[in-house]
Design a protein around this motif. Structure first.
Motif, PDB file in Angstrom:
ATOM      1  N   LYS A   1       0.845  -1.202   0.000  1.00 43.43           N
ATOM      2  CA  LYS A   1       0.000   0.000   0.000  1.00 43.43           C
ATOM      3  C   LYS A   1       0.876   1.245   0.000  1.00 43.43           C
ATOM      4  CE  LYS A   1      -4.046  -1.974   0.361  1.00 43.43           C
ATOM      5  NZ  LYS A   1      -5.258  -1.651  -0.332  1.00 43.43           N
ATOM      6  N   HIS A   2       0.425   2.251  -0.743  1.00 50.69           N
ATOM      7  CA  HIS A   2       1.146   3.509  -0.873  1.00 50.69           C
ATOM      8  C   HIS A   2       0.282   4.640  -0.336  1.00 50.69           C
ATOM      9  CE1 HIS A   2       3.936   1.429  -3.519  1.00 50.69           C
ATOM     10  NE2 HIS A   2       2.870   0.863  -4.049  1.00 50.69           N
ATOM     11  N   ARG A   3       0.872   5.484   0.486  1.00 51.45           N
ATOM     12  CA  ARG A   3       0.157   6.629   1.053  1.00 51.45           C
ATOM     13  C   ARG A   3       0.117   7.747   0.029  1.00 51.45           C
ATOM     14  NH1 ARG A   3       1.145  11.301   4.176  1.00 51.45           N
ATOM     15  NH2 ARG A   3      -0.600  11.741   5.553  1.00 51.45           N
ATOM     16  N   VAL A   4      -1.071   8.326  -0.183  1.00 53.53           N
ATOM     17  CA  VAL A   4      -1.244   9.386  -1.176  1.00 53.53           C
ATOM     18  C   VAL A   4      -1.996  10.567  -0.582  1.00 53.53           C
ATOM     19  CG1 VAL A   4      -1.181   7.793  -3.130  1.00 53.53           C
ATOM     20  CG2 VAL A   4      -3.386   8.391  -2.118  1.00 53.53           C
ATOM     21  N   ILE A   5      -1.717  11.734  -1.145  1.00 49.74           N
ATOM     22  CA  ILE A   5      -2.501  12.947  -0.887  1.00 49.74           C
ATOM     23  C   ILE A   5      -2.931  13.463  -2.252  1.00 49.74           C
ATOM     24  CG2 ILE A   5      -2.545  15.304   0.012  1.00 49.74           C
ATOM     25  CD1 ILE A   5      -0.316  14.495   1.947  1.00 49.74           C
ATOM     26  N   ILE A   6      -4.222  13.696  -2.409  1.00 54.66           N
ATOM     27  CA  ILE A   6      -4.788  14.165  -3.671  1.00 54.66           C
ATOM     28  C   ILE A   6      -5.521  15.469  -3.413  1.00 54.66           C
ATOM     29  CG2 ILE A   6      -6.396  13.635  -5.551  1.00 54.66           C
ATOM     30  CD1 ILE A   6      -5.902  10.622  -4.836  1.00 54.66           C
ATOM     31  N   ALA A   7      -5.256  16.474  -4.266  1.00 55.95           N
ATOM     32  CA  ALA A   7      -5.948  17.763  -4.184  1.00 55.95           C
ATOM     33  C   ALA A   7      -7.139  17.748  -5.135  1.00 55.95           C
ATOM     34  CB  ALA A   7      -4.999  18.895  -4.554  1.00 55.95           C
ATOM     35  N   LEU A   8      -8.278  18.217  -4.634  1.00 56.79           N
ATOM     36  CA  LEU A   8      -9.490  18.353  -5.433  1.00 56.79           C
ATOM     37  C   LEU A   8      -9.809  19.825  -5.564  1.00 56.79           C
ATOM     38  CD1 LEU A   8      -9.679  15.563  -3.848  1.00 56.79           C
ATOM     39  CD2 LEU A   8     -12.123  15.729  -4.239  1.00 56.79           C
ATOM     40  N   GLY A   9     -10.213  20.239  -6.745  1.00 51.08           N
ATOM     41  CA  GLY A   9     -10.637  21.613  -6.964  1.00 51.08           C
ATOM     42  C   GLY A   9     -11.723  21.661  -8.010  1.00 51.08           C
ATOM     43  N   SER A  10     -12.617  22.643  -7.892  1.00 60.19           N
ATOM     44  CA  SER A  10     -13.695  22.809  -8.861  1.00 60.19           C
ATOM     45  C   SER A  10     -14.122  24.272  -8.909  1.00 60.19           C
ATOM     46  CB  SER A  10     -14.904  21.950  -8.478  1.00 60.19           C
ATOM     47  OG  SER A  10     -15.975  22.167  -9.381  1.00 60.19           O
TER      48      SER A  10
ATOM     49  N   THR B   1     -14.787  21.353 -13.921  1.00 62.26           N
ATOM     50  CA  THR B   1     -15.761  20.595 -13.151  1.00 62.26           C
ATOM     51  C   THR B   1     -15.075  19.918 -11.980  1.00 62.26           C
ATOM     52  OG1 THR B   1     -15.455  18.813 -14.743  1.00 62.26           O
ATOM     53  CG2 THR B   1     -17.389  20.228 -15.023  1.00 62.26           C
ATOM     54  N   ILE B   2     -13.926  19.300 -12.252  1.00 59.24           N
ATOM     55  CA  ILE B   2     -13.127  18.737 -11.174  1.00 59.24           C
ATOM     56  C   ILE B   2     -11.673  18.681 -11.624  1.00 59.24           C
ATOM     57  CG2 ILE B   2     -13.329  16.269 -11.760  1.00 59.24           C
ATOM     58  CD1 ILE B   2     -13.575  17.756  -8.200  1.00 59.24           C
ATOM     59  N   ASP B   3     -10.795  19.030 -10.727  1.00 56.89           N
ATOM     60  CA  ASP B   3      -9.354  18.937 -10.941  1.00 56.89           C
ATOM     61  C   ASP B   3      -8.815  18.033  -9.840  1.00 56.89           C
ATOM     62  OD1 ASP B   3      -6.781  19.461 -11.945  1.00 56.89           O
ATOM     63  OD2 ASP B   3      -6.510  21.143 -10.576  1.00 56.89           O
ATOM     64  N   LEU B   4      -8.183  16.945 -10.233  1.00 58.47           N
ATOM     65  CA  LEU B   4      -7.647  15.977  -9.274  1.00 58.47           C
ATOM     66  C   LEU B   4      -6.147  15.888  -9.497  1.00 58.47           C
ATOM     67  CD1 LEU B   4     -10.322  13.171  -9.790  1.00 58.47           C
ATOM     68  CD2 LEU B   4     -10.241  14.861  -7.952  1.00 58.47           C
ATOM     69  N   ASP B   5      -5.392  16.402  -8.556  1.00 60.44           N
ATOM     70  CA  ASP B   5      -3.935  16.398  -8.665  1.00 60.44           C
ATOM     71  C   ASP B   5      -3.324  15.558  -7.556  1.00 60.44           C
ATOM     72  OD1 ASP B   5      -3.858  18.095 -10.881  1.00 60.44           O
ATOM     73  OD2 ASP B   5      -3.834  19.890  -9.631  1.00 60.44           O
ATOM     74  N   LEU B   6      -2.491  14.624  -7.966  1.00 60.42           N
ATOM     75  CA  LEU B   6      -1.736  13.838  -6.999  1.00 60.42           C
ATOM     76  C   LEU B   6      -0.641  14.731  -6.429  1.00 60.42           C
ATOM     77  CD1 LEU B   6      -1.140  11.101  -5.653  1.00 60.42           C
ATOM     78  CD2 LEU B   6       0.340  10.585  -7.617  1.00 60.42           C
ATOM     79  N   LEU B   7      -0.723  15.022  -5.134  1.00 61.44           N
ATOM     80  CA  LEU B   7       0.277  15.864  -4.485  1.00 61.44           C
ATOM     81  C   LEU B   7       1.412  15.050  -3.878  1.00 61.44           C
ATOM     82  CD1 LEU B   7      -1.761  18.626  -2.609  1.00 61.44           C
ATOM     83  CD2 LEU B   7      -0.700  18.717  -4.866  1.00 61.44           C
ATOM     84  N   GLN B   8       1.069  13.845  -3.389  1.00 61.39           N
ATOM     85  CA  GLN B   8       2.119  13.034  -2.774  1.00 61.39           C
ATOM     86  C   GLN B   8       1.800  11.559  -2.953  1.00 61.39           C
ATOM     87  OE1 GLN B   8       3.473  14.441   1.009  1.00 61.39           O
ATOM     88  NE2 GLN B   8       4.185  12.429   1.643  1.00 61.39           N
ATOM     89  N   TYR B   9       2.839  10.784  -3.231  1.00 65.50           N
ATOM     90  CA  TYR B   9       2.764   9.326  -3.356  1.00 65.50           C
ATOM     91  C   TYR B   9       3.924   8.777  -2.542  1.00 65.50           C
ATOM     92  CZ  TYR B   9       2.374   4.764  -5.695  1.00 65.50           C
ATOM     93  OH  TYR B   9       2.211   3.427  -5.983  1.00 65.50           O
ATOM     94  N   ASP B  10       3.622   8.158  -1.432  1.00 63.49           N
ATOM     95  CA  ASP B  10       4.637   7.772  -0.448  1.00 63.49           C
ATOM     96  C   ASP B  10       5.433   9.027  -0.085  1.00 63.49           C
ATOM     97  OD1 ASP B  10       3.814   5.120  -0.194  1.00 63.49           O
ATOM     98  OD2 ASP B  10       5.093   4.446  -1.842  1.00 63.49           O
TER      99      ASP B  10
END
Length: 119
Positions: free
Chosen positions: A2-11, A86-95
Motif C-alpha cells: 500500500k502507498h500513502r497518497v494525498i490528492i488535491a481536489l478543486g472545482s 468541473t473537477i481537478d484531481l492532482d496527486l500531491l504526494q505518493y509515499d
C-alpha cells in the motif's frame, strides 16, 4: 504493498456537487480514506472565478502511473474544459514523493494541511 497518497481536489463549476462526487469516487479507491475540510479560493489566474478545494488522503495498491491515469480519466468523466473546471484531481504526494511542487506553496494547501492534520 500500500502507498500513502494525498490528492488535491478543486472545482470552479457546480463546485459542491463536483467536489462531493469526486470525494465519493475516491473513497472507493482509497483505504483509510480521510477528507480535509473544504476551502474556497479565488482563481490564482485572476479570472474572478471561485474554486472549492479539498484534500484527501489514503492508501492505494495502485502504481503511481496507474493512479495518475485514473485521476485524469475521472476528470474527463465530468466533462471538464479549460473554462469549466468541473473537477481537478492532482496527486500531491505518493509515499515520500511530492508532485505539483508549486501547489505545496499555495496558502490554501498549507492551510488545509495545518488546520486539518492531513500530512
Amino acid at each position: 504493498m500500500k502507498h500513502r497518497v494525498i490528492i488535491a481536489l478543486g472545482s470552479n463549476y457546480r463546485q459542491s456537487a463536483h467536489i462531493r462526487w469526486a470525494s465519493e469516487r475516491l473513497s472507493y479507491l482509497l483505504d483509510d480514506f480521510r477528507l480535509s475540510r473544504v476551502l474556497w479560493t479565488a482563481d490564482i489566474k485572476g479570472s474572478g472565478k471561485w474554486y472549492m478545494n479539498r484534500l484527501v488522503t489514503g492508501y492505494t495498491a495502485l502504481a503511481v502511473d496507474d493512479l495518475q491515469q485514473l485521476l485524469k480519466k475521472t476528470e474527463a468523466e465530468t466533462g471538464r474544459t479549460k473554462e469549466a473546471v468541473t473537477i481537478d484531481l492532482d496527486l500531491l504526494q505518493y509515499d515520500d514523493q511530492r508532485y505539483h511542487e508549486r501547489d505545496w506553496q499555495r496558502p490554501y494547501v498549507t492551510r488545509i494541511l495545518n488546520d486539518c492534520g492531513v500530512h
